[in-house]
Motif scaffolding. Sequence first.
Motif, PDB file in Angstrom:
ATOM      1  N   TYR A  99      11.037   1.082  -3.041  1.00  0.00           N
ATOM      2  CA  TYR A  99      11.702   1.621  -4.226  1.00  0.00           C
ATOM      3  C   TYR A  99      11.402   0.755  -5.450  1.00  0.00           C
ATOM      4  O   TYR A  99      11.045   1.239  -6.524  1.00  0.00           O
ATOM      5  CB  TYR A  99      13.201   1.694  -3.943  1.00  0.00           C
ATOM      6  CG  TYR A  99      14.101   1.814  -5.143  1.00  0.00           C
ATOM      7  CD1 TYR A  99      14.220   3.013  -5.825  1.00  0.00           C
ATOM      8  CD2 TYR A  99      14.835   0.717  -5.591  1.00  0.00           C
ATOM      9  CE1 TYR A  99      15.045   3.127  -6.919  1.00  0.00           C
ATOM     10  CE2 TYR A  99      15.668   0.821  -6.681  1.00  0.00           C
ATOM     11  CZ  TYR A  99      15.771   2.028  -7.345  1.00  0.00           C
ATOM     12  OH  TYR A  99      16.594   2.125  -8.420  1.00  0.00           O
ATOM     13  N   LEU A 100      11.529  -0.556  -5.265  1.00  0.00           N
ATOM     14  CA  LEU A 100      11.320  -1.487  -6.378  1.00  0.00           C
ATOM     15  C   LEU A 100       9.857  -1.464  -6.848  1.00  0.00           C
ATOM     16  O   LEU A 100       9.574  -1.376  -8.034  1.00  0.00           O
ATOM     17  CB  LEU A 100      11.697  -2.884  -5.904  1.00  0.00           C
ATOM     18  CG  LEU A 100      12.328  -3.820  -6.906  1.00  0.00           C
ATOM     19  CD1 LEU A 100      13.297  -4.744  -6.204  1.00  0.00           C
ATOM     20  CD2 LEU A 100      11.264  -4.635  -7.596  1.00  0.00           C
ATOM     21  N   GLY A 134      15.192  -4.669 -11.160  1.00  0.00           N
ATOM     22  CA  GLY A 134      15.149  -3.909  -9.922  1.00  0.00           C
ATOM     23  C   GLY A 134      16.399  -3.101  -9.663  1.00  0.00           C
ATOM     24  O   GLY A 134      16.477  -2.398  -8.673  1.00  0.00           O
ATOM     25  N   GLY A 135      17.374  -3.223 -10.522  1.00  0.00           N
ATOM     26  CA  GLY A 135      18.610  -2.500 -10.280  1.00  0.00           C
ATOM     27  C   GLY A 135      19.448  -3.202  -9.247  1.00  0.00           C
ATOM     28  O   GLY A 135      19.278  -4.393  -9.007  1.00  0.00           O
ATOM     29  N   LEU A 136      20.289  -2.452  -8.605  1.00  0.00           N
ATOM     30  CA  LEU A 136      21.277  -3.060  -7.725  1.00  0.00           C
ATOM     31  C   LEU A 136      20.767  -3.259  -6.330  1.00  0.00           C
ATOM     32  O   LEU A 136      19.923  -2.551  -5.848  1.00  0.00           O
ATOM     33  CB  LEU A 136      22.483  -2.154  -7.659  1.00  0.00           C
ATOM     34  CG  LEU A 136      23.357  -2.226  -8.881  1.00  0.00           C
ATOM     35  CD1 LEU A 136      24.041  -0.911  -9.065  1.00  0.00           C
ATOM     36  CD2 LEU A 136      24.360  -3.337  -8.732  1.00  0.00           C
ATOM     37  N   PRO A 147       0.818  -1.216   0.000  1.00  0.00           N
ATOM     38  CA  PRO A 147       0.000   0.000   0.000  1.00  0.00           C
ATOM     39  C   PRO A 147       0.850   1.263   0.000  1.00  0.00           C
ATOM     40  O   PRO A 147       0.541   2.223  -0.714  1.00  0.00           O
ATOM     41  CB  PRO A 147      -0.798  -0.088   1.312  1.00  0.00           C
ATOM     42  CG  PRO A 147      -0.649  -1.473   1.786  1.00  0.00           C
ATOM     43  CD  PRO A 147       0.590  -2.030   1.198  1.00  0.00           C
ATOM     44  N   ALA A 148       1.949   1.230   0.762  1.00  0.00           N
ATOM     45  CA  ALA A 148       2.796   2.425   0.842  1.00  0.00           C
ATOM     46  C   ALA A 148       3.382   2.753  -0.525  1.00  0.00           C
ATOM     47  O   ALA A 148       3.333   3.907  -0.973  1.00  0.00           O
ATOM     48  CB  ALA A 148       3.904   2.214   1.863  1.00  0.00           C
ATOM     49  N   ALA A 149       3.920   1.736  -1.200  1.00  0.00           N
ATOM     50  CA  ALA A 149       4.523   1.975  -2.509  1.00  0.00           C
ATOM     51  C   ALA A 149       3.467   2.474  -3.501  1.00  0.00           C
ATOM     52  O   ALA A 149       3.720   3.377  -4.301  1.00  0.00           O
ATOM     53  CB  ALA A 149       5.173   0.696  -3.032  1.00  0.00           C
ATOM     54  N   SER A 206       5.952  -8.093 -10.206  1.00  0.00           N
ATOM     55  CA  SER A 206       6.872  -7.385  -9.308  1.00  0.00           C
ATOM     56  C   SER A 206       6.785  -7.942  -7.903  1.00  0.00           C
ATOM     57  O   SER A 206       7.795  -8.017  -7.196  1.00  0.00           O
ATOM     58  CB  SER A 206       6.547  -5.891  -9.237  1.00  0.00           C
ATOM     59  OG  SER A 206       6.316  -5.405 -10.493  1.00  0.00           O
ATOM     60  N   ILE A 207       5.572  -8.323  -7.500  1.00  0.00           N
ATOM     61  CA  ILE A 207       5.421  -8.866  -6.140  1.00  0.00           C
ATOM     62  C   ILE A 207       6.201 -10.168  -6.026  1.00  0.00           C
ATOM     63  O   ILE A 207       6.885 -10.407  -5.022  1.00  0.00           O
ATOM     64  CB  ILE A 207       3.926  -9.075  -5.811  1.00  0.00           C
ATOM     65  CG1 ILE A 207       3.201  -7.729  -5.816  1.00  0.00           C
ATOM     66  CG2 ILE A 207       3.763  -9.734  -4.454  1.00  0.00           C
ATOM     67  CD1 ILE A 207       1.721  -7.816  -5.595  1.00  0.00           C
ATOM     68  N   VAL A 208       6.151 -10.988  -7.080  1.00  0.00           N
ATOM     69  CA  VAL A 208       6.900 -12.246  -7.054  1.00  0.00           C
ATOM     70  C   VAL A 208       8.399 -11.969  -6.930  1.00  0.00           C
ATOM     71  O   VAL A 208       9.103 -12.605  -6.135  1.00  0.00           O
ATOM     72  CB  VAL A 208       6.595 -13.087  -8.314  1.00  0.00           C
ATOM     73  CG1 VAL A 208       7.532 -14.284  -8.396  1.00  0.00           C
ATOM     74  CG2 VAL A 208       5.153 -13.541  -8.307  1.00  0.00           C
ATOM     75  N   THR A 209       8.881 -10.977  -7.689  1.00  0.00           N
ATOM     76  CA  THR A 209      10.307 -10.615  -7.599  1.00  0.00           C
ATOM     77  C   THR A 209      10.673 -10.200  -6.176  1.00  0.00           C
ATOM     78  O   THR A 209      11.688 -10.625  -5.624  1.00  0.00           O
ATOM     79  CB  THR A 209      10.616  -9.448  -8.558  1.00  0.00           C
ATOM     80  OG1 THR A 209      10.055  -9.745  -9.820  1.00  0.00           O
ATOM     81  CG2 THR A 209      12.095  -9.237  -8.686  1.00  0.00           C
ATOM     82  N   VAL A 210       9.813  -9.368  -5.594  1.00  0.00           N
ATOM     83  CA  VAL A 210      10.063  -8.901  -4.220  1.00  0.00           C
ATOM     84  C   VAL A 210      10.123 -10.078  -3.261  1.00  0.00           C
ATOM     85  O   VAL A 210      11.020 -10.168  -2.408  1.00  0.00           O
ATOM     86  CB  VAL A 210       8.961  -7.906  -3.799  1.00  0.00           C
ATOM     87  CG1 VAL A 210       8.964  -7.710  -2.292  1.00  0.00           C
ATOM     88  CG2 VAL A 210       9.156  -6.579  -4.492  1.00  0.00           C
ATOM     89  N   ILE A 211       9.187 -11.016  -3.407  1.00  0.00           N
ATOM     90  CA  ILE A 211       9.159 -12.169  -2.510  1.00  0.00           C
ATOM     91  C   ILE A 211      10.440 -12.993  -2.676  1.00  0.00           C
ATOM     92  O   ILE A 211      11.072 -13.382  -1.690  1.00  0.00           O
ATOM     93  CB  ILE A 211       7.918 -13.044  -2.775  1.00  0.00           C
ATOM     94  CG1 ILE A 211       6.659 -12.279  -2.372  1.00  0.00           C
ATOM     95  CG2 ILE A 211       7.996 -14.355  -1.998  1.00  0.00           C
ATOM     96  CD1 ILE A 211       5.381 -13.027  -2.614  1.00  0.00           C
ATOM     97  N   LEU A 212      10.841 -13.223  -3.925  1.00  0.00           N
ATOM     98  CA  LEU A 212      12.032 -14.035  -4.173  1.00  0.00           C
ATOM     99  C   LEU A 212      13.265 -13.440  -3.508  1.00  0.00           C
ATOM    100  O   LEU A 212      13.976 -14.107  -2.751  1.00  0.00           O
ATOM    101  CB  LEU A 212      12.298 -14.131  -5.675  1.00  0.00           C
ATOM    102  CG  LEU A 212      11.430 -15.107  -6.451  1.00  0.00           C
ATOM    103  CD1 LEU A 212      11.806 -15.064  -7.921  1.00  0.00           C
ATOM    104  CD2 LEU A 212      11.624 -16.494  -5.887  1.00  0.00           C
TER     105      LEU A 212
END
Lengths: 297, 295
Positions: B171-172, B291-293, B95-97, B210-216
């Motif tokens: 950020y991501l 997502g960058g670095l 929610p914040a993002a 993107s959520i999957v990337t964040v979780i991984l």
Amino acid sequence: MQKNKARSRFIVACVAPAVILSFIFLVVPTFNVFRMSLYKWGGYSPNKQFVGFDNFVKLFNDAKFFQSVRNSILLIVIVTIITIGFALVFAAILSREKLKGQNFFRVIFYIPNILSVVVISAIFSAIYDSNYGMLNSFLSIFRGADAEPVYWLGDQKIVIYSIVGAMVWQAIGYYMVMYMASMSSISESLYESANLEGASRIRQFFSITIPLIWTNIRTTLTFFIISNINMSFLFVKAMTNGGPDGATEVFLSYMYKQAYTNSTYGYGMAIGVVVFSFSFALSAIVNAVTKRETLEF
Amino acid sequence: MVDRKPTGGEAAAKAVMYVALIVLTVLIVIPVAWVFMASIKQNSEFYGNPWALPQGVHIQNFVDAWTKARMGDYFMTSIIVTAVALAILLVVALPAAYVLSRYKFIGSKALNTGFMAGLFINVNYIVVPIFLMFVTADKFLKEVFGAGFFLNNPFVVSLVLASTTLPFTIYLLSGYFATLPKDYEEAAYVDGAGYFTTMVRIIMPMAKPSIVTVILFNFLSYWNEYIISMTMLSEPDGARTLPVGLLNLMKAQNAKAEYGQMYAGLVMVMVPTLILYICVQKKLTQGMTLGGLKG
């Protein structure tokens, strides 16, 4: 008006938890690092004593601290050069050449990055073991079975380079994948015309590949320095805990030792402030020194 | 890909490149494979040639590590810490993002800058201040209620882990949310959907990749993390996460020489991440460049 109110409520509800958590666990502790660096405090005892910059003065007379500075800078310089060098070469090989099993190599090279630093440290302790380690056993093929074992983690002159080995092993794949992504966006026609003019592979690497991904290299370099200061702490803490006799003490391991184990909390935080400023200054310097005009062909 | 004429020099260059690739592969695979091999060796086999193949499959190492060295308990603690931290992170960061990237309000700019600045705060600098904050809070709680809460509590470790990874995650995710056209929300509002419904029903499903990337990424960093859990979980017989338990095994190994147990424990820490990696390696390496670095 009603709608505005609902909008505000929604915004607050969404943002507030993140702001509160970041405030408690990021802003307050960071503020405390700076504030407590001016105090003499054991951490557990109730009496804090304001001492101004005494901790910093003490720091500049602390030989152990300077040993950790030397070790940290050594690790930053050597690990950065080796890792980024190899990562660039392997990225170029895998993204430019027609080789079999490219995907296989990429997948394998990335593996160290998904392992815990504790796991990697345990693996490297097994490699470096002086009596029954993989490395000494492998070397005995050349040195003969009776040769005096090399004390990879016990010899004060060698141990820091043993840490270098583990850190490079861990980081190459990550930076390689990073560079492969930016290399794949370089136009193929550049290499074709370079080929027609008879430029060698090595020439192409230095005249086309490197200049065109320079922006990416710069960013990774800056991040690498900051991350190296953190990673060296994780490796040292798990592999040698700064020993033998301070030979692998690095910035943050010394800070942790002073603040947590030694209960000279204020002094530890002064180290934190110095290291924090140092890492930013170094990144800024590297950023300025590596500045080139962005090339676009 | 460049076509070159198959000359002698060309073949030699190719050979050199293959050799380089294979050498690095061997340097990475052999140590990892060696651990798997060592985990089924008996203790006596560790005094001798490290390259010798195991004499048999000594499964007892895993049993001992699981029960005697309490790696079973630690495994559970690690699962709880990782799962709870991921849950907190998603509930707070999504929610914040979303709001920070798509709504303009008083202070939105300052908040965005603040979270960007948070990217530069590394947890290794602030772990001791956080620890002392808990020491003080627990001292107070003990006086009032007779029991502490913050230290030696795996859920608090989850909370700290989630909080310290908020800036990067926001950020991501913001980067992704900012790319979506405004039309989605406008259409939803016209249809009478509220702000909350729009976010949960319309935007979140679109953000799935993107959520999957964040979780991984965060799964890996939580599972592998050890400085925070080592500092916050210090009670002698209390809860530990796997990496911290492994660290203790490594230290004990020097004194007691329980090599087999230690390598079995090592395998237990590695296997979940390796399985995950095999399943999602493509997503992981692609997500990384999206997502960058990251530190």
